[in-house]
Design a protein around this motif. Structure first.
Motif, PDB file in Angstrom:
ATOM      1  N   THR A  40      45.757 -38.177  13.943  1.00 12.85           N
ATOM      2  CA  THR A  40      46.587 -38.924  13.008  1.00 12.85           C
ATOM      3  C   THR A  40      45.944 -38.750  11.722  1.00 12.85           C
ATOM      4  OG1 THR A  40      47.885 -41.006  12.488  1.00 12.85           O
ATOM      5  CG2 THR A  40      45.444 -41.075  13.199  1.00 12.85           C
ATOM      6  N   SER A  41      46.526 -39.433  10.647  1.00 17.48           N
ATOM      7  CA  SER A  41      46.156 -39.163   9.244  1.00 17.48           C
ATOM      8  C   SER A  41      46.673 -40.472   8.532  1.00 17.48           C
ATOM      9  CB  SER A  41      46.183 -37.785   8.547  1.00 17.48           C
ATOM     10  OG  SER A  41      47.761 -37.447   8.751  1.00 17.48           O
ATOM     11  N   GLY A  42      46.335 -40.615   7.266  1.00 15.52           N
ATOM     12  CA  GLY A  42      46.915 -41.588   6.519  1.00 15.52           C
ATOM     13  C   GLY A  42      46.615 -42.826   6.801  1.00 15.52           C
TER      14      GLY A  42
ATOM     15  N   ALA B  88      53.184 -31.624  -1.960  1.00 19.05           N
ATOM     16  CA  ALA B  88      53.958 -31.476  -0.911  1.00 19.05           C
ATOM     17  C   ALA B  88      54.044 -29.654  -0.525  1.00 19.05           C
ATOM     18  CB  ALA B  88      55.098 -31.850  -1.003  1.00 19.05           C
ATOM     19  N   ALA B  89      53.625 -28.749  -1.179  1.00 11.26           N
ATOM     20  CA  ALA B  89      53.487 -27.558  -0.837  1.00 11.26           C
ATOM     21  C   ALA B  89      52.652 -27.425   0.498  1.00 11.26           C
ATOM     22  CB  ALA B  89      52.767 -26.657  -2.014  1.00 11.26           C
ATOM     23  N   MET B  90      51.941 -28.077   0.642  1.00 11.78           N
ATOM     24  CA  MET B  90      50.916 -28.211   1.997  1.00 11.78           C
ATOM     25  C   MET B  90      51.814 -28.537   3.411  1.00 11.78           C
ATOM     26  SD  MET B  90      48.997 -31.902   1.786  1.00 11.78           S
ATOM     27  CE  MET B  90      48.166 -31.844   3.226  1.00 11.78           C
ATOM     28  N   ASP B  91      53.095 -29.408   3.028  1.00 10.49           N
ATOM     29  CA  ASP B  91      54.068 -29.304   4.268  1.00 10.49           C
ATOM     30  C   ASP B  91      54.511 -28.204   4.533  1.00 10.49           C
ATOM     31  OD1 ASP B  91      53.123 -31.933   3.561  1.00 10.49           O
ATOM     32  OD2 ASP B  91      54.945 -32.640   2.630  1.00 10.49           O
TER      33      ASP B  91
ATOM     34  N   SER C  38      38.964 -33.172 -12.889  1.00  6.01           N
ATOM     35  CA  SER C  38      39.135 -33.928 -11.650  1.00  6.01           C
ATOM     36  C   SER C  38      39.956 -33.211 -10.692  1.00  6.01           C
ATOM     37  CB  SER C  38      39.792 -35.414 -11.867  1.00  6.01           C
ATOM     38  OG  SER C  38      39.326 -36.119 -10.644  1.00  6.01           O
ATOM     39  N   MET C  39      39.421 -33.200  -9.447  1.00  3.58           N
ATOM     40  CA  MET C  39      40.052 -32.446  -8.357  1.00  3.58           C
ATOM     41  C   MET C  39      40.351 -33.463  -7.452  1.00  3.58           C
ATOM     42  SD  MET C  39      38.177 -29.663  -5.654  1.00  3.58           S
ATOM     43  CE  MET C  39      38.412 -28.425  -6.714  1.00  3.58           C
ATOM     44  N   SER C  40      41.231 -33.333  -6.562  1.00  7.96           N
ATOM     45  CA  SER C  40      41.795 -34.255  -5.370  1.00  7.96           C
ATOM     46  C   SER C  40      41.772 -33.399  -4.001  1.00  7.96           C
ATOM     47  CB  SER C  40      42.982 -34.892  -5.291  1.00  7.96           C
ATOM     48  OG  SER C  40      43.020 -35.919  -6.354  1.00  7.96           O
ATOM     49  N   ALA C  41      41.377 -34.071  -2.835  1.00 10.96           N
ATOM     50  CA  ALA C  41      41.549 -33.200  -1.596  1.00 10.96           C
ATOM     51  C   ALA C  41      42.477 -34.109  -0.778  1.00 10.96           C
ATOM     52  CB  ALA C  41      40.307 -33.275  -0.893  1.00 10.96           C
ATOM     53  N   TYR C  42      43.692 -33.686  -0.636  1.00  8.75           N
ATOM     54  CA  TYR C  42      44.780 -34.247   0.273  1.00  8.75           C
ATOM     55  C   TYR C  42      44.780 -33.770   1.470  1.00  8.75           C
ATOM     56  CZ  TYR C  42      47.059 -36.431  -3.677  1.00  8.75           C
ATOM     57  OH  TYR C  42      47.190 -37.238  -5.005  1.00  8.75           O
TER      58      TYR C  42
ATOM     59  N   PRO D 141      50.710 -31.221   9.180  1.00 10.10           N
ATOM     60  CA  PRO D 141      51.820 -31.382   8.170  1.00 10.10           C
ATOM     61  C   PRO D 141      53.089 -30.547   8.405  1.00 10.10           C
ATOM     62  CG  PRO D 141      50.202 -30.082   7.640  1.00 10.10           C
ATOM     63  CD  PRO D 141      49.869 -30.580   8.866  1.00 10.10           C
ATOM     64  N   ARG D 142      54.113 -31.333   8.037  1.00  8.24           N
ATOM     65  CA  ARG D 142      55.405 -30.529   8.375  1.00  8.24           C
ATOM     66  C   ARG D 142      56.448 -31.146   7.073  1.00  8.24           C
ATOM     67  NH1 ARG D 142      52.494 -28.388  11.333  1.00  8.24           N
ATOM     68  NH2 ARG D 142      52.976 -27.995  13.577  1.00  8.24           N
ATOM     69  N   ILE D 143      57.400 -30.184   6.844  1.00  6.68           N
ATOM     70  CA  ILE D 143      58.373 -30.320   5.622  1.00  6.68           C
ATOM     71  C   ILE D 143      59.100 -31.692   6.128  1.00  6.68           C
ATOM     72  CG2 ILE D 143      60.475 -29.672   4.915  1.00  6.68           C
ATOM     73  CD1 ILE D 143      59.595 -26.859   5.183  1.00  6.68           C
ATOM     74  N   GLY D 144      59.122 -32.697   5.016  1.00  4.76           N
ATOM     75  CA  GLY D 144      59.784 -33.915   5.241  1.00  4.76           C
ATOM     76  C   GLY D 144      58.958 -35.077   5.668  1.00  4.76           C
ATOM     77  N   MET D 145      57.562 -34.850   5.818  1.00  4.01           N
ATOM     78  CA  MET D 145      56.558 -35.873   6.195  1.00  4.01           C
ATOM     79  C   MET D 145      56.585 -37.064   5.330  1.00  4.01           C
ATOM     80  SD  MET D 145      52.943 -34.496   5.733  1.00  4.01           S
ATOM     81  CE  MET D 145      52.371 -36.146   5.937  1.00  4.01           C
ATOM     82  N   MET D 146      56.383 -38.142   5.749  1.00  2.13           N
ATOM     83  CA  MET D 146      56.208 -39.332   5.019  1.00  2.13           C
ATOM     84  C   MET D 146      54.794 -39.276   3.904  1.00  2.13           C
ATOM     85  SD  MET D 146      57.654 -42.491   6.911  1.00  2.13           S
ATOM     86  CE  MET D 146      57.462 -43.768   5.781  1.00  2.13           C
ATOM     87  N   GLU D 147      54.741 -39.830   2.744  1.00  9.15           N
ATOM     88  CA  GLU D 147      53.512 -39.569   1.755  1.00  9.15           C
ATOM     89  C   GLU D 147      52.419 -40.619   2.618  1.00  9.15           C
ATOM     90  OE1 GLU D 147      53.042 -37.748  -0.684  1.00  9.15           O
ATOM     91  OE2 GLU D 147      54.937 -37.005  -0.431  1.00  9.15           O
TER      92      GLU D 147
END
Length: 252
Positions: free
Chosen positions: A245-247, A166-169, A195-199, A204-210
Motif C-alpha cells: 500500500t501507499s499514501g 500524475a505522469a507517474m500514473d 527544491s525537489m519532491s519525491a512522490y 500506480p495506475r491512471i485515475g488513482m486518488m491523490e
C-alpha cells in the motif's frame, strides 16, 4: 560548495532596530527561510531587501522556464520521454497535458524499459529544472544504494520532460512496477528555487486518488539533505512493498 549552497548556509539577519526580544527574533529567524525581520525606510522596503526579493523572484522564474541540461542527463542511463505539454507556456496553463505521455513516448517506454520490476525510478523537471540540476547527483546514487541494501530490483530509469506528478500514473499503467518514485522539481518559492519532491506510489495506475501517494518534499541543501533524502526514499519504498500500500494507508 556552489553559490546556492553558500546562500542557504548564511545566518539570517534582521534589520529591525531595537526589537523587544532579540532572542525571540533570532530563534524565529533560525527556524525558517521566510522573510522575517525585514525593515523599512519610511513606508517602503529597504533597497537591499527589495533587490534581494527581485533576485529571488527572477531565480524562481528562471527555474520554471529553464530546461534540464542534456549534459547532466547524459551522465545517467535515462530513457528520455515527453508528455503532451507542447510548450512551456502551455505546460503552465494546461496541467492536464503534463500528465499524459505522447504516443511516441508510450511506444518508447514499451520498447526500451523493463516491465513489472519492483521499483521504477522516474525523474522530471516539473516546475523547477534547477531542482534537478542541483540535487540529482546526490539523490539518485543515494537512492540506488538504499535500494541495493534492501535487495530491491530497479527498472530502467526514465526522465520525463514537461511532467506533472500524475505522469507517474500513466507510466505505471504501461510498465506495471510494484512501486514507482518520481523525483520532480517543486514549484519554486522566493526562499529556494532548487527544491525537489519525491512522490511514491504502490502500483500506480491512471485515475488513482491523490491520497494514495506518499511524498517527501523540500529535498535540497537548505531542507532535507539530498543524500539523506535518497536513503529515506529507499526505506519508504521497501515498506510499501512489504505492506502492499501507499499514501494514507502506509505505516512508516
Amino acid at each position: 560548495m556552489n553559490e546556492l549552497q553558500q546562500r542557504m548556509q548564511m545566518k539570517p539577519q534582521s534589520n529591525i532596530p531595537n526589537p523587544n526580544s532579540s532572542e525571540m527574533l533570532e530563534e524565529l529567524l533560525s527556524s525558517t527561510p521566510a522573510r522575517i525581520g525585514v525593515w523599512r525606510s519610511g513606508t517602503r522596503p529597504l533597497t537591499k531587501d527589495m533587490l534581494k526579493f527581485r533576485i529571488d523572484h527572477a531565480s524562481a522564474v528562471d527555474s520554471v522556464y529553464s530546461e534540464v541540461s542534456q549534459q547532466l542527463l547524459q551522465q545517467y542511463p535515462f530513457v528520455q520521454v515527453e508528455t503532451r505539454y507542447e510548450t512551456r507556456e502551455n505546460y503552465l496553463k494546461r496541467p492536464d497535458m503534463g500528465r499524459v505521455m505522447t504516443l511516441e513516448s508510450e511506444e518508447q517506454l514499451r520498447k526500451q524499459c523493463i516491465k513489472g520490476t519492483q521499483v521504477q525510478i522516474v525523474v522530471s523537471d516539473g516546475l523547477s529544472a534547477n531542482a534537478i540540476e542541483q540535487n540529482l547527483a546526490d539523490v539518485y546514487p543515494s537512492l540506488l544504494d538504499s535500494l541495493k541494501v534492501y535487495g530491491l530490483t530497479v527498472g530502467t530509469p526514465i526522465f520525463v520532460k514537461g511532467g506533472r506528478v500524475a505522469a507517474m500514473d500513466h507510466i505505471g499503467q504501461i510498465l506495471e512496477p510494484e512501486v514507482l518514485v518520481m523525483l520532480i522539481g517543486e514549484r519554486p518559492g522566493l526562499a529556494s528555487s532548487a527544491s525537489m519532491s519525491a512522490y511514491m506510489c504502490y502500483k500506480p495506475r491512471i485515475g488513482m486518488m491523490e491520497s494514495n501517494r506518499t511524498v517527501i518534499s523540500n529535498i535540497h541543501h537548505g531542507g532535507t539533505p539530498p543524500v539523506e533524502g535518497g536513503a529515506h526514499i529507499g526505506m519508504i519504498l521497501k515498506k510499501m512493498i512489504e505492506q502492499q500500500t501507499s499514501g494514507v494507508n502506509l505505516v512508516i
